[in-house]
Design a protein around this motif. Sequence first.
Motif, PDB file in Angstrom:
ATOM      1  N   GLU A  17      43.678  36.760  36.909  1.00 63.14           N
ATOM      2  CA  GLU A  17      42.825  37.901  37.230  1.00 63.14           C
ATOM      3  C   GLU A  17      41.415  37.385  37.512  1.00 63.14           C
ATOM      4  N   LYS A 252      41.231  41.681  41.749  1.00 65.57           N
ATOM      5  CA  LYS A 252      40.238  42.369  40.932  1.00 65.57           C
ATOM      6  C   LYS A 252      39.651  43.560  41.687  1.00 65.57           C
ATOM      7  N   TYR A 255      42.123  46.323  41.493  1.00 63.79           N
ATOM      8  CA  TYR A 255      42.120  46.885  40.131  1.00 63.79           C
ATOM      9  C   TYR A 255      40.945  47.846  39.939  1.00 63.79           C
TER      10      TYR A 255
END
Length: 313
Positions: A17, A252, A255
């Motif tokens: 991540e 990311k 997300y």
Amino acid sequence: MSSVLDSVNQRTQLVGENRLELLLFNLGSYQTFAINVFKVQEVVSLQKLFAMPGSHPSVIGVVNMRGITIPVINLPQAIGMRPMEVNEDCNLIITEYNRTIQAFLVGKIDQIVNTNWGSIQPPPKTAGRHHYLTAITQIERGKVNNIVEIIDVEKVLAEIITYDTSISEGVLDHSIAEHFHGKRILIVDDSPTARNLVRETLSTVGLEIIEASDGLQALNLLKQWADEGKKITDELLMMITDAEMPEMDGYKLTYEIRNDERMSDLYIALNTSLSGSFNDAMVEKVGCNKFISKFQPDKLVEVVQDRLRETMK
């Protein structure tokens, strides 16, 4: 060095991540260069080279590995440095980009380092537009921070391989083509070469292209629109993002978008030169709507058309 090289295959399967791993090496000088380990299939010592007449000047021959013929690119020559002298001290970095396999001739292999995309910075603007770097970072060695230059391999390959950005006959659906006009797409990619190729393909069908050079820049733009009360899906037909970028990677970025109710329904296509592990299951896991392997203009147009049809229902 063998322990470093032996670990490459395993490390190429890692997905973090907002993290990446860099393979560090030199090109016959004191400078340290790098590429993302995700792109690396393996690293081997120099193999027997076979001439390939008529090839690009930076392609110094081919090697045969397990029955596969692989072109070898003299990497320093390809990025404007003095060509690497071919000798027993050289190594080959075997990579896969955009569904093609190639070997890069380099000097000493240094090490693999794990770092965060937040520590990766774009090249300084004063470097101009003709450099071959996609980013820079610093690696601590003892008490000294060494600058590491991350090579824009997509630019290197684009100057050796001719990528066709035209759309094949029959791909464009003329029954909906007029509805492209006025629609906007956000392209997020740290490689100017990659952004240019996507823009050249999609602008021909009448789409308006907005560009961002990293995930953080894209997220800030989307947040600005949301703060102004704009509905993101009214502003954009979709977003097409790279996976690997300085500051904030595509995972990311996705997300953050999915966890902001003001923009969570934005259609996101992951457009990357990575392959192998990166399949539909991975796209679903990170929250993207679609995966597009880079530099496939027909596939790119098909995905955009499918999205347009969805909005017309």
